[in-house]
Design an enzyme around this catalytic site. Sequence first.
Site, PDB file in Angstrom:
ATOM      1  N   PRO A  96       0.830  -1.202   0.000  1.00 18.06           N
ATOM      2  CA  PRO A  96       0.000   0.000   0.000  1.00 18.06           C
ATOM      3  C   PRO A  96       0.871   1.260   0.000  1.00 18.06           C
ATOM      4  CG  PRO A  96      -0.801  -1.578   1.612  1.00 18.06           C
ATOM      5  CD  PRO A  96       0.512  -2.105   1.123  1.00 18.06           C
ATOM      6  N   GLY A 100       3.601   3.979   5.440  1.00 17.57           N
ATOM      7  CA  GLY A 100       4.605   3.512   6.401  1.00 17.57           C
ATOM      8  C   GLY A 100       5.061   2.077   6.186  1.00 17.57           C
ATOM      9  N   LEU A 101       4.725   1.486   5.023  1.00 16.64           N
ATOM     10  CA  LEU A 101       5.160   0.113   4.774  1.00 16.64           C
ATOM     11  C   LEU A 101       6.333   0.082   3.787  1.00 16.64           C
ATOM     12  CD1 LEU A 101       1.722  -1.753   4.650  1.00 16.64           C
ATOM     13  CD2 LEU A 101       3.285  -1.493   6.570  1.00 16.64           C
ATOM     14  N   GLY A 102       6.926   1.231   3.582  1.00 15.33           N
ATOM     15  CA  GLY A 102       8.153   1.277   2.770  1.00 15.33           C
ATOM     16  C   GLY A 102       7.914   1.175   1.278  1.00 15.33           C
ATOM     17  N   SER A 103       6.712   1.541   0.807  1.00 19.57           N
ATOM     18  CA  SER A 103       6.428   1.342  -0.625  1.00 19.57           C
ATOM     19  C   SER A 103       7.413   2.121  -1.504  1.00 19.57           C
ATOM     20  CB  SER A 103       4.986   1.709  -0.963  1.00 19.57           C
ATOM     21  OG  SER A 103       4.782   3.086  -0.779  1.00 19.57           O
ATOM     22  N   ALA A 105      10.551   3.186  -0.877  1.00 17.73           N
ATOM     23  CA  ALA A 105      11.908   2.606  -0.852  1.00 17.73           C
ATOM     24  C   ALA A 105      11.928   1.246  -1.549  1.00 17.73           C
ATOM     25  CB  ALA A 105      12.399   2.482   0.585  1.00 17.73           C
ATOM     26  N   ALA A 106      10.830   0.478  -1.434  1.00 20.79           N
ATOM     27  CA  ALA A 106      10.794  -0.843  -2.077  1.00 20.79           C
ATOM     28  C   ALA A 106      10.732  -0.692  -3.598  1.00 20.79           C
ATOM     29  CB  ALA A 106       9.607  -1.657  -1.566  1.00 20.79           C
ATOM     30  N   ASP A 147      14.619   2.805   6.306  1.00 24.12           N
ATOM     31  CA  ASP A 147      13.810   2.127   5.290  1.00 24.12           C
ATOM     32  C   ASP A 147      14.682   1.496   4.208  1.00 24.12           C
ATOM     33  OD1 ASP A 147      11.646   3.192   6.618  1.00 24.12           O
ATOM     34  OD2 ASP A 147      10.585   3.752   4.784  1.00 24.12           O
TER      35      ASP A 147
HETATM   36  O1  PMV Z   1       6.818   6.463   8.040  1.00 17.57           O
HETATM   37  P1  PMV Z   1       7.942   5.481   7.856  1.00 17.57           P
HETATM   38  O2  PMV Z   1       7.571   4.063   8.067  1.00 17.57           O
HETATM   39  O3  PMV Z   1       8.721   5.722   6.617  1.00 17.57           O
HETATM   40  O4  PMV Z   1       8.935   5.693   9.070  1.00 17.57           O
HETATM   41  C1  PMV Z   1       9.401   6.910   9.498  1.00 17.57           C
HETATM   42  C2  PMV Z   1      10.334   6.650  10.623  1.00 17.57           C
HETATM   43  C3  PMV Z   1      10.874   7.887  11.281  1.00 17.57           C
HETATM   44  O5  PMV Z   1      11.738   7.449  12.309  1.00 17.57           O
HETATM   45  C4  PMV Z   1       9.748   8.687  11.883  1.00 17.57           C
HETATM   46  C5  PMV Z   1      11.642   8.758  10.302  1.00 17.57           C
HETATM   47  C6  PMV Z   1      12.924   8.136   9.798  1.00 17.57           C
HETATM   48  O6  PMV Z   1      13.412   8.609   8.764  1.00 17.57           O
HETATM   49  O7  PMV Z   1      13.468   7.234  10.447  1.00 17.57           O
END
Ligand code: PMV
Length: 310
Positions: A96, A100-103, A105-106, A147
Site C-alpha cells: 500500500p 509507512g510500509l516502505g512502498s 523505498a521498495a 527504510d
Molecule cells: O513512516 P515510515 O515508516 O517511513 O517511518 C518513518 C520513521 C521515522 O523514524 C519517523 C523517520 C525516519 O526517517 O526514520
Amino acid sequence: MTIGSAAGKIILFGEHAVVYGRPALAVPLTDLRARVRVETTGQNGIIIHAKDIGESFLLATAPSDNGLAAITRATLRELAVSPSDGLELWIESDIPLASGLGSGAAVSTAIVRALSEHFHNPLSPEQVSALVFETEKLYHGTPSGIDNTVIALERPIRFEHGAGPRPIQIARPFRLIIAYTGIASPTRVTVGDVRQGWERDPKRYEELFDQVARVVEQSQVALERGANKELGPLMNRNQELLEKLGVSSVAIESLRRLAKQAGAGGSKLSGGGRGGNVIVYPGEGNEDEIEDALIAAGAARVITTSIKSA
Ligand code: PMV
C-alpha cells in the site's frame, strides 16, 4: 527482459528517536513486494510505467523531484550506462502506498535491482541502499536511512546512525497484525513537528529519546532470546513515549483500545505516526477476533503476517 523485486518493511520499535541517533528495530515484510520489469524496446528513450499511480512518462521529460525518475537516473549513472536502444520499466507493487510500509523505498530498490540485473552489473546491498537513500530524501526530507537499509538487506535489523545496520536474530517467529488507520500522514510533517518540539525543549525530547532507546534495547534482547511475551508490554511502553513526542492520534488510540479489548498483548503506532499504521502483537489473544475488532474500530485495512529471521 529482467525483473527486480523488493519487500516492504515495518518499524517494530524506535521510530523518531532513530532520527536523533538512537537505535531502532525494523523487519522486512517479505510477502508484500514491489516488482519492476525492464524491457528493451529498440526505440529511443526510457519510458516508466507506474501502474499503481496510473502514470506513464518519458524519463527525459520528468522533473528532478520525481522519485521514480530520480532513482532511475541515479542507477544508470552508478552503472555507467546510457542505453541507446530504449528501455521500458514496468512497475507494480502489492505494498500500500504512503502508509509507512516502505512502498517508496521498495519500488526504488526494485528499480535498482532490475536495472543492475539488466545491465549484468551486480550491486552490493550497501550500494543499493545508498542509491535509494538519495531518493528517500525527496520523499522524507531528512530520513534516518532505516527504510532503505532494511529493504536492501531484506532481513530484520537494528539500525543506528553511525553504527551501521546490524542483523538481528528473531529466536521465535511471531505473528503481527498491521492495521491501517486510513489516514495518510506524511512522515516529513511528523518528523518536522518532532524537530520543532526538540528545538523548543531539547532536554525533554532528549530524555524521551533516551527512554525510547532503552525500550529498543529491551526489545532486541526479548526478540533474540525468544521472550515474545514481553513484546506486547514493550510496544505499549514505546507507544506511551511516542504519544509524549506528539505523534499519536485519536484514530491510533481507538484502534489500540479495541485491539486490547479483543485480547491483544500490546500495540503501537509504526512509522511517522498521526495516521499510518498501528502494529498489534496478538499474544494470547485470538487473531481473528482482534482483526474483527480493528475493522469495527475503523481500520481501513488489516494485514496479518509472520515475523521471522531472514
Ligand atoms: O513512516 P515510515 O515508516 O517511513 O517511518 C518513518 C520513521 C521515522 O523514524 C519517523 C523517520 C525516519 O526517517 O526514520
